[in-house]
Design an enzyme around this catalytic site. Sequence first.
Site, PDB file in Angstrom:
ATOM      1  CB  ILE A  73      -0.957   0.010   1.210  1.00 45.70           C
ATOM      2  CG1 ILE A  73      -1.840   1.279   1.175  1.00 45.70           C
ATOM      3  CG2 ILE A  73      -0.230  -0.122   2.532  1.00 45.70           C
ATOM      4  CD1 ILE A  73      -2.941   1.281   2.243  1.00 45.70           C
ATOM      5  CB  SER A  74       1.136   4.122  -2.272  1.00 48.56           C
ATOM      6  OG  SER A  74       1.436   3.416  -3.444  1.00 48.56           O
TER       7      SER A  74
END
Length: 290
Positions: free
Chosen positions: A124-125
């Site tokens: 997940i960024s």
Amino acid sequence: MNLSYSSVIAYGCRYFAPPFKQLLSYTLLPPHHHHRRPSLLHSSFNNLNRFLTGNSLFFRMERFWSGSAIDKNKAMVEHLQRYGVITSKKVAEVMEKIDRALFVPDGTPPYVDTPMAIGYNATISAPHMHATCLQLLEENLQPGMRALDVGSGTGYLTACFALMVGPQGRAIGVEHIPELVASSIKNIEKSLAASLLKEGSLSVHVGDGRKGWPECAQYDAIHVGAAAPEIPQPLIDQLKPGGRMVIPVGNIFQDLKVVNKNLDGSISVRSETSVRYVPLTSRDAQLRGY
């Protein structure tokens, strides 16, 4: 906010880019390639997550985010606003409503501005990258519009899209790891986007995101959460005239590309900033770590 070059450290950066937004997402290299001054920079979250995907690590923000001071979703958004990352009121509102803590692995600090591994060689960024992409796509995420999230992972950004386009729009997530699709649906069901999922204006599907999701095309907004060696033609084809796509492109060196499809169907592409994302590849290659 005033930033001088001397106060900024960009990991793996070979050049300085004066505009602030160019500092958002410098390319990150593995630990043995980056240089820092340990006496100046310390993070309690000092592990490989910071080298995974979609990061900007410049000195003042990294020092600020380290530790456990940020323990609320609203505080995370407020600090992104304070540092000039979020300038849009609408984006701030949406990120406040979709609690990041519901979309990160248990036991990880949800509000630190760093990417996180979510299993299956996916991530997940970092929050600042989500904010950046939401702002780049904001005009194409108006109520009633259609949005496609390629490589939807935990479902966080898909849920944000759904809130922005509303019940009269459509937000589609595509992810080729079935286990991530299943867990992302559970994440969304715990969020304020749950009603949109139940009503069907938000959906997440197992599929090869490089081929888009033609069943619901054409899209006003397309976001790609992994780096492609080149822009996939099916995604261009599924972009509506007047629509916009945000996609990282490149291999070792990557740029966040903003792709606009003009009303006459022609395409214009510009580079927003340098980034480091995991590769957009096949399911088998991803699971093998390629």
